[in-house]
Design a protein around this motif. Structure first.
Motif, PDB file in Angstrom:
ATOM      1  N   ASP A 135     -25.511 -20.179  35.726  1.00 39.62           N
ATOM      2  CA  ASP A 135     -25.124 -20.142  37.128  1.00 39.62           C
ATOM      3  C   ASP A 135     -25.495 -18.784  37.724  1.00 39.62           C
ATOM      4  O   ASP A 135     -25.021 -17.745  37.252  1.00 39.62           O
ATOM      5  CB  ASP A 135     -23.612 -20.382  37.255  1.00 39.62           C
ATOM      6  N   PRO A 136     -26.351 -18.757  38.754  1.00 40.19           N
ATOM      7  CA  PRO A 136     -26.736 -17.468  39.344  1.00 40.19           C
ATOM      8  C   PRO A 136     -25.564 -16.730  39.975  1.00 40.19           C
ATOM      9  O   PRO A 136     -25.619 -15.510  40.150  1.00 40.19           O
ATOM     10  CB  PRO A 136     -27.780 -17.867  40.399  1.00 40.19           C
ATOM     11  N   ASN A 137     -24.511 -17.469  40.318  1.00 39.49           N
ATOM     12  CA  ASN A 137     -23.336 -16.838  40.913  1.00 39.49           C
ATOM     13  C   ASN A 137     -22.306 -16.407  39.868  1.00 39.49           C
ATOM     14  O   ASN A 137     -21.308 -15.779  40.210  1.00 39.49           O
ATOM     15  CB  ASN A 137     -22.674 -17.811  41.900  1.00 39.49           C
ATOM     16  N   GLN A 138     -22.540 -16.817  38.612  1.00 38.86           N
ATOM     17  CA  GLN A 138     -21.646 -16.466  37.506  1.00 38.86           C
ATOM     18  C   GLN A 138     -20.195 -16.867  37.805  1.00 38.86           C
ATOM     19  O   GLN A 138     -19.258 -16.139  37.525  1.00 38.86           O
ATOM     20  CB  GLN A 138     -21.736 -14.962  37.201  1.00 38.86           C
ATOM     21  N   SER A 139     -20.040 -18.056  38.418  1.00 35.89           N
ATOM     22  CA  SER A 139     -18.703 -18.537  38.775  1.00 35.89           C
ATOM     23  C   SER A 139     -18.367 -19.867  38.113  1.00 35.89           C
ATOM     24  O   SER A 139     -17.193 -20.171  37.910  1.00 35.89           O
ATOM     25  CB  SER A 139     -18.583 -18.688  40.296  1.00 35.89           C
ATOM     26  N   ALA A 140     -19.394 -20.676  37.794  1.00 35.97           N
ATOM     27  CA  ALA A 140     -19.163 -22.027  37.280  1.00 35.97           C
ATOM     28  C   ALA A 140     -19.474 -22.097  35.798  1.00 35.97           C
ATOM     29  O   ALA A 140     -20.199 -21.266  35.243  1.00 35.97           O
ATOM     30  CB  ALA A 140     -20.013 -23.033  38.042  1.00 35.97           C
ATOM     31  N   SER A 141     -18.950 -23.125  35.148  1.00 37.84           N
ATOM     32  CA  SER A 141     -19.236 -23.388  33.744  1.00 37.84           C
ATOM     33  C   SER A 141     -19.480 -24.878  33.572  1.00 37.84           C
ATOM     34  O   SER A 141     -19.037 -25.698  34.385  1.00 37.84           O
ATOM     35  CB  SER A 141     -18.086 -22.925  32.850  1.00 37.84           C
ATOM     36  N   ALA A 142     -20.191 -25.246  32.508  1.00 37.62           N
ATOM     37  CA  ALA A 142     -20.539 -26.644  32.276  1.00 37.62           C
ATOM     38  C   ALA A 142     -19.321 -27.443  31.842  1.00 37.62           C
ATOM     39  O   ALA A 142     -18.364 -26.909  31.284  1.00 37.62           O
ATOM     40  CB  ALA A 142     -21.625 -26.742  31.214  1.00 37.62           C
ATOM     41  N   GLY A 145     -19.684 -32.847  27.729  1.00 35.59           N
ATOM     42  CA  GLY A 145     -19.983 -34.274  27.753  1.00 35.59           C
ATOM     43  C   GLY A 145     -20.692 -34.738  28.998  1.00 35.59           C
ATOM     44  O   GLY A 145     -20.942 -35.933  29.148  1.00 35.59           O
ATOM     45  N   SER A 146     -21.028 -33.820  29.910  1.00 39.68           N
ATOM     46  CA  SER A 146     -21.721 -34.199  31.146  1.00 39.68           C
ATOM     47  C   SER A 146     -22.914 -33.279  31.357  1.00 39.68           C
ATOM     48  O   SER A 146     -22.806 -32.062  31.178  1.00 39.68           O
ATOM     49  CB  SER A 146     -20.780 -34.111  32.340  1.00 39.68           C
ATOM     50  N   SER A 147     -24.042 -33.858  31.723  1.00 36.84           N
ATOM     51  CA  SER A 147     -25.244 -33.071  31.977  1.00 36.84           C
ATOM     52  C   SER A 147     -25.356 -32.633  33.428  1.00 36.84           C
ATOM     53  O   SER A 147     -26.261 -31.883  33.783  1.00 36.84           O
ATOM     54  CB  SER A 147     -26.486 -33.884  31.595  1.00 36.84           C
TER      55      SER A 147
END
Length: 447
Positions: A135-142, A145-147
């Motif tokens: 994430d370019p914003n370094q705020s989200a994570s995967a 079980g979901s792509s």
């Protein structure tokens, strides 16, 4: 989340029990993360006015712009260009982190948002790439079980996702009717209106088919339907009459509603003495107490009339709950509207014991109320004093543009739209387009 309440509620914890922190409780140390869901009248107002130096702000919305909805009807007939009715969310980045995505679910216990991108999937991405946080914003994570899905965490959450167009489960409406809630809807309507006249201008069709093509139907006698009917009438009797003189005489506007009167939420004087009488004098058919049974391609079936052929059908019959709001079980919901009380703002909320209409000015005032309290919260080491939300009705004006008694109302209506536009850019663009169309007429290009 936050509460929009008519009366403040306080509670005293039991002796020896840990004190419970409310939404507006004193902030913890460090810069807190404020997540905003939606970029409508509620979400965008909070985004615009929140103290971004003290809050770490993230906004999640399937649209990266704010719709200035009172101008959509004008955009749909070419009175204004589309960009004059939108405000970009990206104006506030990188100070604010923005994701063009839907929020699928909310984990209130762990303060997590599960989101799905609203952009087209990237075909050449490898599944293994999602194991790393890129994430370019370094705020989200995967999400495991979901792509496609990703998750965000928050300290405070504002839910302002709005509502969808209500169809009352009438078969065929979603497939064959046009709505007017978004600038993309206005673009589709404008393209279809011009297409109807270009089709009717072909020498290979009959006059009977021309009348069907130029029969414009609007279902819904509320503010949106009435305002679009007025704008369409003005368009047909100015630019269309000038450039399609033979076809303009065949064009008809029909306004359907199940209620006995249009503009049911307004006072009787506005309803009967102005809008209704003016519409009828101008040749707009008002078909109240009519019920649409189903809609098919280029035709609909009305209980009181039978089969009705049309070139375009615009459907504007109110609001339906957003699926995200329907999925929330942690909040009490109104039995009639299915909107939760004491949480959220705008079309996604209702106030306990004092329901307000799902209008732009309600959402905007609620957002200002919440923003003041959020800013007071982050600027002080103590929780701000609880103050009840009080709605101040700024009034409304709807109706076709008249040449006698309606002129003053029309000028006030236009000036109100001009002063309410949020950016300096649009304060310049809106009157500029009005002036250009007054001098040169609307652009009838279809592309």
């Amino acid at each position: 989340m936050f509460s929009v309440q008519r009366h403040a509620v306080t509670s005293t914890p039991r002796l020896g029990a840990p004190a419970r922190r409310t939404f507006f409780g004193a902030p913890t140390q460090g810069k807190q993360r404020l997540a905003i869901l939606g970029s409508g009248w509620g979400g965008y107002e909070i985004l615009r006015a929140i103290d971004k130096k003290r809050w770490n702000v993230i906004i999640v919305s399937p649209s990266n712009y704010f719709n200035f909805t009172p101008l959509l009807a004008s955009c749909a007939v070419g009175t204004l260009e589309f960009r004059a009715a939108v405000e970009p969310v990206r104006r506030y980045t990188p100070e604010v982190v923005s994701y063009t995505a839907w929020c699928d679910s909310i984990d209130f216990k762990h303060k997590k948002l599960i989101c799905m991108p609203a952009t087209s999937p990237v075909k050449f991405a490898r599944v293994g790439d999602l194991a790393e946080n890129t994430d370019p914003n370094q705020s989200a994570s995967a999400v495991e079980g979901s792509s496609q899905k990703f998750q965000l965490t928050y300290d405070k959450l504002v839910i302002a996702v709005g509502a969808y167009s209500q169809t009352f489960n009438v078969p065929g409406v979603k497939e064959h009717a046009y709505f007017l809630k978004d600038i993309r809807d206005a673009r589709r309507i404008r393209t279809r209106v011009l297409e109807c006249f270009e089709q009717a201008n072909q020498p290979t069709i009959t006059d009977a088919d021309r009348r069907k093509l130029l029969n414009f139907c609007i279902v819904g006698g509320g503010p949106t339907g009435v305002e679009f009917a007025a704008e369409l009438h003005d368009f047909l009797h100015t630019d269309i009459r000038r450039h399609y003189p033979a076809l303009a005489r065949l064009a008809k506007i029909n306004l359907y509603d199940v209620a006995p009167n249009i503009l049911g939420g307004f006072d009787t004087g506005c309803k009967s003495k102005y809008a209704t009488s003016k519409f009828r004098r101008e040749g707009i058919r008002l078909l109240t107490q009519h019920h649409v049974e189903r809609v098919e391609k280029d035709r609909m079936f009305v209980t009181e009339e039978g089969e009705v052929d049309f070139g375009m059908l615009v459907w504007s019959t109110g609001l339906a709950p957003n699926p995200l709001i329907q999925s929330i079980t942690e909040a009490k919901k109104d039995a009639r509207t299915k909107r939760p009380g004491r949480v959220r703002i705008g079309d996604a909320a209702t106030i306990v014991d004092d329901p307000l209409p799902a209008t732009a000015q309600v959402a905007n005032q609620q957002a200002k109320h919440v923003t003041r309290r959020l800013n007071a919260l982050i600027r002080s080491s103590r929780a701000p004093a609880a103050t009840p939300f009080k709605f101040q009705n700024a009034g409304a004006a709807r109706g076709p543009k008249g040449k006698e008694t309606g002129r003053l109302a029309w000028l006030l209506w236009r000036s109100a739209y001009f002063t309410k536009t949020l950016s300096v850019r649009n304060k310049i663009l809106v009157p500029m387009y009005w002036f250009m169309n007054w001098i040169f007429g609307r652009d009838l290009s279809r592309f």
